[in-house]
Design an enzyme around this catalytic site. Structure first.
Site: not given
Length: 514
Positions: A2-4, A23, A95
């Site tokens: 999980a990333c942003t 992130n 991502e």
């Protein structure tokens, strides 16, 4: 994983820079230690073997030096995550994004399968290697590219040849352009240039919402894709463009069944219930911050936190700064009923949506390429480790021979002598008494950020007059100065947070208590 991600075009940024940021978040229940590391050409492998998928790839000679943010603990691959190479080209990878059953059935992911049984015996099945993924992409691409466009082309060729075992989005930038690439199934991909005056928000969901296939097949000015994308889409009935009268539906599209301009999010992406809890609220909040005059709340809102039509990119209301990037990538829905630390709403709403600033943030890399400076000091990598709600973003030059020890010395041992572990300790302590500690965090973030801008300004005034070959040593000295000051401020914050949270321990008792 999980990333942003947020991407900011040069005309949308405060100083004309291209800015790409991501992130990197560990999966649920995991906390992967990270470090900052300069990869020298002699360290770069010539034959690369992936740990996750076992694929082996021969790499070109003469790689460039590059900054990276790999996993600190050995044994499960490099996961280099983000960096800028010596040609001032930046890359973030990756991502993790979503897809749907139609796409994955039409072009299955290339998943590793271990050998089954004993070789030479009946029923033995040999190992089947997988494709490339997040573990591999920065290592396979960044040392060999001299522009963002070249990054798309090289990664696209690797995806076509070797495939991938996961759906991913990858950002590339240079001084002029930002490109965003999304994998589509096992071997297909699309890429789009970010408009100069716009920003992009990406929350673990296939994001591109308009794609000019004719441009990708022709001039490739703003779009690139797998060579056979149109034929593959037509064969598998993937285009959901409604009617021949729609914009971009040319005569060729009538013959093939694929519009020249289509919506990849509809064709290749997902709109699941879990997206509305985990993904779309993050895009909603980021754009709520950066275009605050729009109506984001209530029955008349154009987009709510569960909307499927939040734009992939848009023009901000004002030019965007490094501090804006840090704020939105640290966000936990402040000022809304969904803030887990807030007082608005109810207990149910305050835990409803997945925050951007989450306990599983491992690192945040903000990659800035500045056009107004000599190439020797043009690239800056702003770094934060640990949960972004409780950390600060710090700039480091990338045209150097080594990363500062305070950011590179991450090991399995938990110690405040490591920037990564110091941030993890601070976050765990501060979270327990969020309101009591928030002022400490705010002062720390502002002081460290201001110091970062000061170090950049003072260093660049001196470096402008140096010969290119003299610059790396001066930049490395500036990085050391920044890291030393950062360590001192982080230790002060740790002491303040430890004291504040200790006062609230449940076993507190004094003779004066009544």
């Amino acid at each position: 994983m999980a990333c942003t991600t947020i991407l900011i075009g040069k005309a949308a940024s405060y100083d004309g820079s291209t800015i790409i940021a991501r992130n990197e978040d560990s999966p649920g229940g995991q906390f992967e230690p990270k470090k900052m590391h300069v990869v020298q050409p002699e360290e770069q492998p010539r034959t690369y073997k992936a740990v996750e998928s076992h694929v082996t790839i021969e790499l070109p000679e003469e790689p460039m030096r590059y900054m990276s943010v790999p996993d600190a603990l050995p044994g499960h691959g490099i996961w280099a995550a983000a960096g800028i190479n010596e040609a001032n080209v930046a890359m973030t990878a990756t991502e993790t994004i979503t897809s749907n059953e139609r796409v994955l059935g039409a072009d299955p992911l290339v998943v590793y399968r271990p050998a089954h049984g004993t070789e030479g015996e009946e029923g033995y099945e040999p190992e089947v290697v997988g494709g490339i993924g997040e573990e591999d992409m920065v290592t396979l691409v960044l040392p060999y590219i001299r522009s963002a466009r070249e990054g798309v082309q090289r990664l696209g060729e690797l995806l076509t040849r070797y495939g991938t075992y996961e759906m991913n989005g990858i950002a590339f930038s240079d001084v002029d352009e930002i490109w965003w690439l999304e994998t589509v199934g096992g071997h297909h991909w699309i890429a789009k240039r970010v408009p100069d005056d716009a920003y992009v928000t990406m929350p673990n969901q296939l994001g591109i919402d308009s794609f000019d296939l004719a441009d990708a097949e022709g001039a490739r000015r703003e779009h690139m894709a797998s060579a056979d994308l149109r034929a593959w889409m037509a064969e598998n009935h993937l285009d959901l463009t409604f009617a021949p009268g729609s914009v971009g539906f040319a005569a060729q599209a009538e013959a093939t069944g694929v519009a020249d301009v289509f919506n990849p999010r509809e064709a290749f992406g997902s709109h699941s219930d879990s997206d509305h809890v985990y993904n779309t609220p993050r895009a909603w909040y980021m754009q709520r911050c950066l275009n605050p005059s729009d109506r984001w709340d209530g029955p008349g809102a154009a987009h709510g936190p569960e909307s499927d039509t939040i734009p992939w990119c848009r023009v901000p209301e004002r030019k965007l700064t490094i501090e804006d990037v840090k704020y939105v990538l640290s966000a936990h829905y402040q000022g809304t009923p969904y803030d887990p630390y807030g007082k608005l709403g109810t207990e149910a709403t305050r835990g409803l949506y997945r925050p951007i600033g989450i306990n599983r943030n491992g690192q945040l890399a903000v990659l800035q390429i500045r056009p107004y400076l000599p190439e020797s000091c043009r690239g800056v990598q702003w770094m934060a480790f640990g949960s972004n709600v409780f950390n600060a973003l710090v700039p480091f030059y990338t045209n150097v021979e080594a990363a500062p020890a305070y950011l590179e010395n991450t090991s399995e041992r938990v110690t405040s002598e490591s920037f990564y572990w110091a941030n993890r300790i601070i976050a765990a302590l501060a979270d327990a008494r969020f309101r009591d500690n928030s002022a400490h965090i705010e002062r720390y973030t502002e002081k460290v950020g201001a110091l970062g801008h000061q170090v950049l300004r003072e260093t660049e005034a001196a470096v402008r007059d140096l010969a290119p070959e003299e610059a790396p040593a001066a930049l490395e000295a500036a990085n050391t100065r920044m890291a030393d000051a950062l360590k001192a401020e982080t230790e002060k914050l740790l002491a303040s947070v430890l004291y504040t949270t200790s006062l609230s321990m449940k076993n507190a008792f004094a003779m004066s208590d009544n």
